[in-house]
Design a protein around this motif. Structure first.
Motif, PDB file in Angstrom:
ATOM      1  N   ALA A 162       0.840  -1.201   0.000  1.00 27.86           N
ATOM      2  CA  ALA A 162       0.000   0.000   0.000  1.00 27.86           C
ATOM      3  C   ALA A 162       0.869   1.242   0.000  1.00 27.86           C
ATOM      4  CB  ALA A 162      -0.925   0.006   1.210  1.00 27.86           C
ATOM      5  N   GLU A 163       0.501   2.188  -0.840  1.00 32.06           N
ATOM      6  CA  GLU A 163       1.189   3.466  -0.927  1.00 32.06           C
ATOM      7  C   GLU A 163       0.135   4.558  -1.030  1.00 32.06           C
ATOM      8  OE1 GLU A 163       4.419   3.861  -0.708  1.00 32.06           O
ATOM      9  OE2 GLU A 163       5.123   1.825  -1.049  1.00 32.06           O
TER      10      GLU A 163
ATOM     11  N   GLN B 167       3.457   4.635  -7.053  1.00 33.76           N
ATOM     12  CA  GLN B 167       4.917   4.512  -7.089  1.00 33.76           C
ATOM     13  C   GLN B 167       5.253   3.033  -7.239  1.00 33.76           C
ATOM     14  OE1 GLN B 167       7.019   6.707  -7.550  1.00 33.76           O
ATOM     15  NE2 GLN B 167       8.967   6.040  -6.799  1.00 33.76           N
ATOM     16  N   ILE B 168       5.492   2.587  -8.460  1.00 34.02           N
ATOM     17  CA  ILE B 168       5.690   1.177  -8.769  1.00 34.02           C
ATOM     18  C   ILE B 168       7.033   0.634  -8.269  1.00 34.02           C
ATOM     19  CG2 ILE B 168       5.878  -0.491 -10.673  1.00 34.02           C
ATOM     20  CD1 ILE B 168       3.050   0.583 -10.165  1.00 34.02           C
TER      21      ILE B 168
ATOM     22  N   CYS C  69       2.153  -9.756  -7.533  1.00 25.19           N
ATOM     23  CA  CYS C  69       2.543  -8.597  -6.735  1.00 25.19           C
ATOM     24  C   CYS C  69       1.730  -7.380  -7.180  1.00 25.19           C
ATOM     25  CB  CYS C  69       4.033  -8.338  -6.929  1.00 25.19           C
ATOM     26  SG  CYS C  69       4.714  -7.058  -5.869  1.00 25.19           S
ATOM     27  N   TYR C  70       1.184  -6.659  -6.193  1.00 24.21           N
ATOM     28  CA  TYR C  70       0.336  -5.497  -6.480  1.00 24.21           C
ATOM     29  C   TYR C  70       0.765  -4.272  -5.698  1.00 24.21           C
ATOM     30  CZ  TYR C  70      -3.204  -8.445  -8.705  1.00 24.21           C
ATOM     31  OH  TYR C  70      -3.868  -9.286  -9.551  1.00 24.21           O
ATOM     32  N   LEU C  71       0.576  -3.131  -6.315  1.00 24.80           N
ATOM     33  CA  LEU C  71       0.618  -1.844  -5.642  1.00 24.80           C
ATOM     34  C   LEU C  71      -0.837  -1.461  -5.403  1.00 24.80           C
ATOM     35  CD1 LEU C  71       2.010   0.899  -4.805  1.00 24.80           C
ATOM     36  CD2 LEU C  71       1.425   1.640  -7.101  1.00 24.80           C
ATOM     37  N   VAL C  72      -1.143  -0.992  -4.197  1.00 23.32           N
ATOM     38  CA  VAL C  72      -2.499  -0.560  -3.860  1.00 23.32           C
ATOM     39  C   VAL C  72      -2.416   0.892  -3.413  1.00 23.32           C
ATOM     40  CG1 VAL C  72      -4.565  -1.114  -2.523  1.00 23.32           C
ATOM     41  CG2 VAL C  72      -2.904  -2.916  -3.017  1.00 23.32           C
TER      42      VAL C  72
ATOM     43  N   ILE D 296       3.675  -6.072 -12.367  1.00 28.06           N
ATOM     44  CA  ILE D 296       3.033  -5.628 -11.124  1.00 28.06           C
ATOM     45  C   ILE D 296       1.638  -5.114 -11.434  1.00 28.06           C
ATOM     46  CG2 ILE D 296       3.092  -3.902  -9.273  1.00 28.06           C
ATOM     47  CD1 ILE D 296       6.081  -4.163  -9.240  1.00 28.06           C
ATOM     48  N   GLY D 297       0.677  -5.557 -10.635  1.00 26.45           N
ATOM     49  CA  GLY D 297      -0.686  -5.086 -10.792  1.00 26.45           C
ATOM     50  C   GLY D 297      -0.901  -3.798 -10.013  1.00 26.45           C
ATOM     51  N   ILE D 298      -1.938  -3.069 -10.396  1.00 22.98           N
ATOM     52  CA  ILE D 298      -2.293  -1.840  -9.688  1.00 22.98           C
ATOM     53  C   ILE D 298      -3.767  -1.926  -9.293  1.00 22.98           C
ATOM     54  CG2 ILE D 298      -2.544   0.669  -9.820  1.00 22.98           C
ATOM     55  CD1 ILE D 298      -0.291   0.679 -11.911  1.00 22.98           C
TER      56      ILE D 298
END
Length: 166
Positions: A66-67, A71-72, A85-88, A114-116
């Motif tokens: 989580a961000e 910001q990948i 792997c995900y950025l949330v 990477i997923g978003i």
């Protein structure tokens, strides 16, 4: 705007209640049995992922970082330790980026798999980019599963669907 904690609470609820994952908030991995420094290309001897989950249907391991901004680069260090792997981040942070920066971040995320996922202020989840399955080394998988199981007993088969025989 949603905080990282609010985002993680919302995501954890969806993963557990709707998708039947077993989850781990702030799962920490250390270098006792795996070479974290070599895998992350950093000087870190341990890493901490905001939310880790294992899918009970196919035993795939998912990491979510989580961000408060899109910001990948940060979640990219976790790719060797999970299948997906995900950025949330909050919807607002995704939507307010200028088109050039947004396109660069999306392009890089797609390139490295990477997923978003974003969340609105109304707690609505949107998968902006689906994560691609990473090639996870079997010894790393075994160690991540051991650390998960040490924290909370995994209640189902941990053999990935793609490795099961008929």
């Amino acid at each position: 705007m949603l905080s990282e904690k609010q985002i993680l609470d919302n995501l954890d609820h969806i993963l557990v209640e709707k998708l039947k994952f077993q989850t781990y908030l702030e799962l920490q991995l250390n270098d006792l049995h795996i070479e974290i420094q070599n895998l992350t290309h950093t000087n870190q001897k341990q890493i901490r992922i905001d939310l880790a989950g294992i899918n009970q249907l196919d035993a795939s391991i998912h990491f979510f970082e989580a961000e408060t901004q899109l910001q990948i680069s940060h979640p990219s260090i976790y790719r060797s330790f999970c299948d997906y792997c995900y950025l949330v981040c909050p919807d607002k942070q995704f939507d307010i980026l200028d088109s050039v920066t947004k396109e660069q971040q999306i392009s890089w995320a797609e390139k490295i798999g990477i997923g978003i996922i974003t969340f609105s202020n109304n707690n609505e989840m949107r998968v902006r980019i689906q994560a691609k399955r990473q090639e996870m080394h079997s010894l790393i998988r075994k160690e991540v599963l051991r650390m998960m199981n040490d924290r909370y007993k995994i209640r189902f088969s941990t053999i990935p669907l793609w490795e099961r025989t008929r």
